[in-house]
Design a protein around this motif. Structure first.
Motif, short mmCIF file in Angstrom:
data_model
loop_
_atom_site.label_atom_id
_atom_site.label_comp_id
_atom_site.label_asym_id
_atom_site.label_seq_id
_atom_site.Cartn_x
_atom_site.Cartn_y
_atom_site.Cartn_z
N ALA A 80 -14.16 -6.92 96.90
CA ALA A 80 -13.67 -8.29 96.78
C ALA A 80 -14.07 -9.07 98.03
N ASP A 139 -12.62 -14.52 95.51
CA ASP A 139 -13.44 -14.40 94.32
C ASP A 139 -12.78 -13.40 93.36
N PRO A 140 -13.18 -13.42 92.08
CA PRO A 140 -12.64 -12.42 91.14
C PRO A 140 -12.87 -11.00 91.66
N VAL A 141 -11.83 -10.18 91.56
CA VAL A 141 -11.89 -8.81 92.08
C VAL A 141 -12.63 -7.91 91.09
N THR A 142 -13.49 -7.04 91.62
CA THR A 142 -14.08 -5.96 90.84
C THR A 142 -13.54 -4.65 91.39
N THR A 143 -13.73 -3.58 90.65
CA THR A 143 -13.20 -2.29 91.11
C THR A 143 -13.89 -1.80 92.37
N THR A 144 -15.07 -2.36 92.68
CA THR A 144 -15.84 -1.90 93.84
C THR A 144 -15.75 -2.81 95.05
N ASP A 192 -7.92 -3.06 92.65
CA ASP A 192 -7.17 -3.70 91.57
C ASP A 192 -6.86 -5.17 91.86
N SER A 193 -6.42 -5.46 93.08
CA SER A 193 -6.06 -6.86 93.40
C SER A 193 -6.10 -7.07 94.90
#
Length: 340
Positions: free
Chosen positions: A194, A187-192, A173-174
């Protein structure tokens, strides 16, 4: 000293040569000025036989002792040993300059100074740990982790890349640096996963907080590993395998707030003796976890009513008629059905 490593100490040696043609009487003075990035070691005053030395800021002044015999022509004075500390963040090549001045007139003053170029090398031992304050978490809830990256030196560590990769069942999530001034860029976080980078880490530690959602479908007693790893540009200081990966393990529990609601609107469908009536049953799950089958709803009909039929993804089994009425059990068609 070679190699000279940022964050450690180094040693210089100074000596005076008398090329003549006359003796150099006592009183010859040597001045050594340290460049930025170097400092004299506290409590370790530069010294040499027959030399009296004092330090002021970045300047070292050493006088040849007056009670010592004059330097004979072409003789070398006793060596002055100078211990210095190299600041941990120092990079590049430093120039350490020293000069000498004799009591008598020097016929060739052009050789009265010298420089020692010093190439600085950086080495750092960097490690990572990962912990969680919630080792048991409910499926569908959020879990947080603390990542700590530590540099034990001796130099500043540069070019750190942090990779956060949760295993399936964890949805990232973060990821947030606990101290913004530390300089992490994420970088922008993805669910899989960071990725975060840090240009430089002085000796010490920096922490980040990671939050992830445990998928509501994860079964009870499952274990989920969340792993973070780092790569570092600066060469390692201590021989041996570095600690560049860390894993925190979470055990999953489940909790499902299942409820059922039964309704009938007599204004739309009046209940008339000898006819059929329709009732609607709605099963709900307030979570946070999925409700895992077999799920059974028992509908107790009052006396005077009997089960006729049902619709929807449920299998209904009417019970025997009794004085108090009839019970109807309802289960989903699929044995492993879930109510998300």
């Amino acid at each position: 000293t070679s190699p000279v490593i940022a964050g450690q100490s180094a040693t210089y040696q100074l000596s005076v040569i008398n090329h003549g043609p006359s003796d150099a009487p006592a009183g010859t003075r040597v001045v050594d000025t340290l460049p930025a990035g170097l400092s004299f070691v506290p409590g370790n005053l530069p010294s040499g036989t027959n030399w009296t030395c004092t330090v002021s800021g970045q300047d070292l002044t050493c006088d040849y002792d007056a009670v010592i015999d004059d330097l004979a022509p072409n003789n070398v004075s006793p060596i002055i040993t100078v211990a210095v500390s190299v600041a941990e963040g120092t990079q590049g090549t430093l120039i350490n300059s020293a000069s000498v001045k004799a009591v008598r007139t020097d016929p060739n003053p052009l050789n009265n100074s010298d420089e020692a170029p010093t190439s600085i090398t950086e080495r750092a031992d960097v490690s990572i740990t990962k912990t969680t304050a919630t080792p048991v978490v409910i499926a569908g809830d959020t879990v947080s982790y603390t990542i700590t990256v530590t540099n034990t030196g001796p130099s500043t560590a540069r070019g750190i890349t942090l990779s956060e990769v949760p295993e399936p069942g964890l949805l990232l999530d973060s990821i947030t640096p606990d101290v913004a001034a530390d300089g992490w860029v994420c970088d922008p976080v993805t669910t899989t996963g960071a990725t975060c980078t840090l240009a430089a880490l002085p000796v010490g530690s920096t922490t980040l907080t990671v939050t992830a959602l445990v998928d509501s479908s994860v079964p009870v007693d499952a274990t989920l590993d969340n792993t973070a790893s780092i790569a570092v540009t600066t060469e390692q200081y201590t021989p041996g395998p570095p600690n560049r990966s860390a894993t925190a393990t979470t055990t999953v529990d489940t909790l499902a707030g299942v409820s059922v609601e039964k309704s009938h609107d007599p204004a739309i469908e009046p209940v008339i003796a000898g006819t059929t009536a329709t009732f609607t049953l709605v099963a709900s799950n307030a979570g946070p976890s999925d409700a895992v089958g077999p799920i059974v709803i028992t509908d107790s009909l009052p006396a005077g009513m009997t089960f006729v039929s049902s619709s929807g993804p449920w299998t209904c089994v009417p019970g025997a008629l009794a004085a108090g009425g009839q019970q109807v059990g309802r289960t989903p068609v699929a044995a492993d059905a879930r109510i998300p």
